[in-house]
Design a protein around this motif. Structure first.
Motif, mmCIF file in Angstrom:
data_model
loop_
_atom_site.group_PDB
_atom_site.id
_atom_site.type_symbol
_atom_site.label_atom_id
_atom_site.label_comp_id
_atom_site.label_asym_id
_atom_site.label_seq_id
_atom_site.Cartn_x
_atom_site.Cartn_y
_atom_site.Cartn_z
ATOM 1 N N ALA A 33 0.946 -1.189 -0.141
ATOM 2 C CA ALA A 33 -0.060 -0.051 -0.127
ATOM 3 C C ALA A 33 0.802 1.361 -0.010
ATOM 4 N N PHE A 34 0.673 2.158 -0.295
ATOM 5 C CA PHE A 34 1.064 3.794 -0.080
ATOM 6 C C PHE A 34 0.339 4.744 0.634
ATOM 7 N N LYS A 84 12.359 4.880 6.378
ATOM 8 C CA LYS A 84 12.874 5.221 5.224
ATOM 9 C C LYS A 84 11.950 5.404 3.885
ATOM 10 N N PRO A 85 10.885 6.090 4.059
ATOM 11 C CA PRO A 85 10.069 6.023 2.947
ATOM 12 C C PRO A 85 10.402 6.693 1.841
ATOM 13 N N ARG A 86 9.897 6.425 0.590
ATOM 14 C CA ARG A 86 10.112 7.162 -0.482
ATOM 15 C C ARG A 86 9.102 8.445 -0.610
ATOM 16 N N LEU A 87 9.783 9.541 -0.620
ATOM 17 C CA LEU A 87 8.710 10.707 -0.254
ATOM 18 C C LEU A 87 8.721 11.349 -1.656
ATOM 19 N N CYS A 93 5.054 24.392 -3.632
ATOM 20 C CA CYS A 93 6.023 24.394 -2.334
ATOM 21 C C CYS A 93 5.159 23.913 -1.244
ATOM 22 N N ARG A 94 4.027 24.091 -1.361
ATOM 23 C CA ARG A 94 3.377 23.706 0.102
ATOM 24 C C ARG A 94 3.458 22.089 0.091
ATOM 25 N N ALA A 95 3.272 21.501 -1.022
ATOM 26 C CA ALA A 95 3.355 19.713 -1.029
ATOM 27 C C ALA A 95 4.788 19.431 -0.644
ATOM 28 N N GLN A 96 5.831 20.214 -1.234
ATOM 29 C CA GLN A 96 7.284 20.005 -0.916
ATOM 30 C C GLN A 96 7.815 20.217 0.386
ATOM 31 N N ASP A 97 7.032 21.325 1.059
ATOM 32 C CA ASP A 97 7.638 21.685 2.263
ATOM 33 C C ASP A 97 6.801 20.753 3.275
ATOM 34 N N THR A 98 5.747 20.299 3.033
ATOM 35 C CA THR A 98 4.740 19.126 3.930
ATOM 36 C C THR A 98 5.830 18.116 3.954
ATOM 37 N N ALA A 99 6.378 17.430 2.846
ATOM 38 C CA ALA A 99 7.262 16.257 2.909
ATOM 39 C C ALA A 99 8.581 16.721 3.557
ATOM 40 N N GLN A 100 9.121 17.938 3.319
ATOM 41 C CA GLN A 100 10.507 18.249 3.958
ATOM 42 C C GLN A 100 10.259 18.344 5.541
ATOM 43 N N GLU A 101 9.261 19.028 6.078
ATOM 44 C CA GLU A 101 9.010 19.155 7.292
ATOM 45 C C GLU A 101 8.791 17.637 8.049
ATOM 46 N N MET A 102 8.527 16.890 7.422
ATOM 47 C CA MET A 102 8.364 15.478 7.946
ATOM 48 C C MET A 102 9.651 15.233 8.708
ATOM 49 N N GLY A 103 10.702 15.301 7.963
ATOM 50 C CA GLY A 103 11.919 15.042 8.518
ATOM 51 C C GLY A 103 12.235 13.628 8.225
ATOM 52 N N LEU A 104 11.628 13.128 7.242
ATOM 53 C CA LEU A 104 11.965 11.641 6.990
ATOM 54 C C LEU A 104 13.231 11.207 5.767
ATOM 55 N N GLY A 105 13.512 12.329 5.227
ATOM 56 C CA GLY A 105 14.645 11.888 4.147
ATOM 57 C C GLY A 105 14.313 12.597 2.810
ATOM 58 N N ALA A 106 15.021 12.338 2.007
ATOM 59 C CA ALA A 106 15.110 12.957 0.692
ATOM 60 C C ALA A 106 13.680 13.094 -0.053
ATOM 61 N N VAL A 107 13.450 14.085 -0.641
ATOM 62 C CA VAL A 107 11.989 14.481 -1.346
ATOM 63 C C VAL A 107 12.550 14.518 -2.658
ATOM 64 N N GLU A 108 11.351 13.979 -3.321
ATOM 65 C CA GLU A 108 11.347 13.943 -4.881
ATOM 66 C C GLU A 108 10.083 14.540 -5.635
ATOM 67 N N VAL A 143 6.173 4.102 0.539
ATOM 68 C CA VAL A 143 6.022 5.172 -0.279
ATOM 69 C C VAL A 143 4.974 6.062 0.093
ATOM 70 N N VAL A 144 5.317 7.358 0.180
ATOM 71 C CA VAL A 144 4.408 8.382 0.923
ATOM 72 C C VAL A 144 4.544 9.583 -0.354
ATOM 73 N N MET A 145 3.197 9.918 -0.564
ATOM 74 C CA MET A 145 3.042 10.922 -1.881
ATOM 75 C C MET A 145 2.279 11.965 -1.111
ATOM 76 N N VAL A 146 2.764 13.207 -1.479
ATOM 77 C CA VAL A 146 2.098 14.487 -1.102
ATOM 78 C C VAL A 146 1.592 15.272 -2.107
ATOM 79 N N SER A 147 0.208 15.264 -2.083
ATOM 80 C CA SER A 147 -0.533 16.013 -3.441
ATOM 81 C C SER A 147 -1.456 17.062 -2.694
#
Length: 185
Positions: A33-34, A84-87, A93-108, A143-147
């Motif tokens: 699942a993701f 170590k999720p794939r982010l 910016c609001r989606a990228q910032d959400t993922a970055q603020e999680m502090g779980l690793g690199a964001v793509e 896998v974690v996706m922010v949309s």
């Protein structure tokens, strides 16, 4: 006595939901699942006229509340042993910032997650691209996706609030099978 019985019945009715959530989190950890998450709180709707991707000063951005919500998502995922999720995020910016603020690793960034709010005619094509992208993403880690709300609703029929997430079964069915609806932590 009647109140006790009512409380017991309510507790028993909640047990399947708790069990289902546990299995959903396990499926996420195992790559079965993701997590599809709507970005956290960014006050307003859409973007200002003339906004530009790549220039956060022209976009609707996360509030302090949104940044705190994103950090809580990071703690929740860590607490649920989503390691170590794939982010992946949209180019907003609001989606990228959400993922970055999680502090779980690199964001793509993944363009298939981009909002079509200002171009509703592209909904069908964008949703097809999102389905293809989900199929192609490596599943060797969670896998974690922010949309955005419009993308999530087009894919699942569910209109999430800021910071809400859906754990969706893989492989992606038509319509997708939502294993759990996760409220903002």
């Amino acid at each position: 006595m009647t109140r006790f019985i009512v409380l017991m019945l309510l507790a028993l009715l909640a047990l399947p939901a708790v069990a289902d959530q546990k299995s959903a989190w396990q499926a996420l950890r195992e790559g079965k699942a993701f997590l599809l998450l709507r970005h956290t709180t960014a006050p307003g709707t859409g973007d200002p006229e003339g906004f530009r991707l790549g220039d956060c000063s022209t976009q609707r951005n996360l509030s302090d509340k949104g940044r705190q919500e994103a950090k809580r998502w990071g703690r929740l995922l860590t607490g649920r042993k989503v390691e170590k999720p794939r982010l992946y995020t949209s180019n907003w910016c609001r989606a990228q910032d959400t993922a970055q603020e999680m502090g779980l690793g690199a964001v793509e960034t993944l363009s298939a997650l981009d909002s079509f709010f200002s171009d509703p005619e592209s909904q069908a094509a964008q949703t097809v691209e999102l389905r293809k992208a989900i199929d192609k993403v490596p599943k060797d880690r969670p896998v974690v996706m922010v949309s955005h709300q419009v993308n999530i609703k087009a894919l699942t029929g569910i209109s999430p609030k800021n910071g809400e997430g859906l754990i969706i079964e893989l492989p992606l069915a038509d319509p997708p099978k939502v294993l759990a609806h996760i409220a903002p932590p």
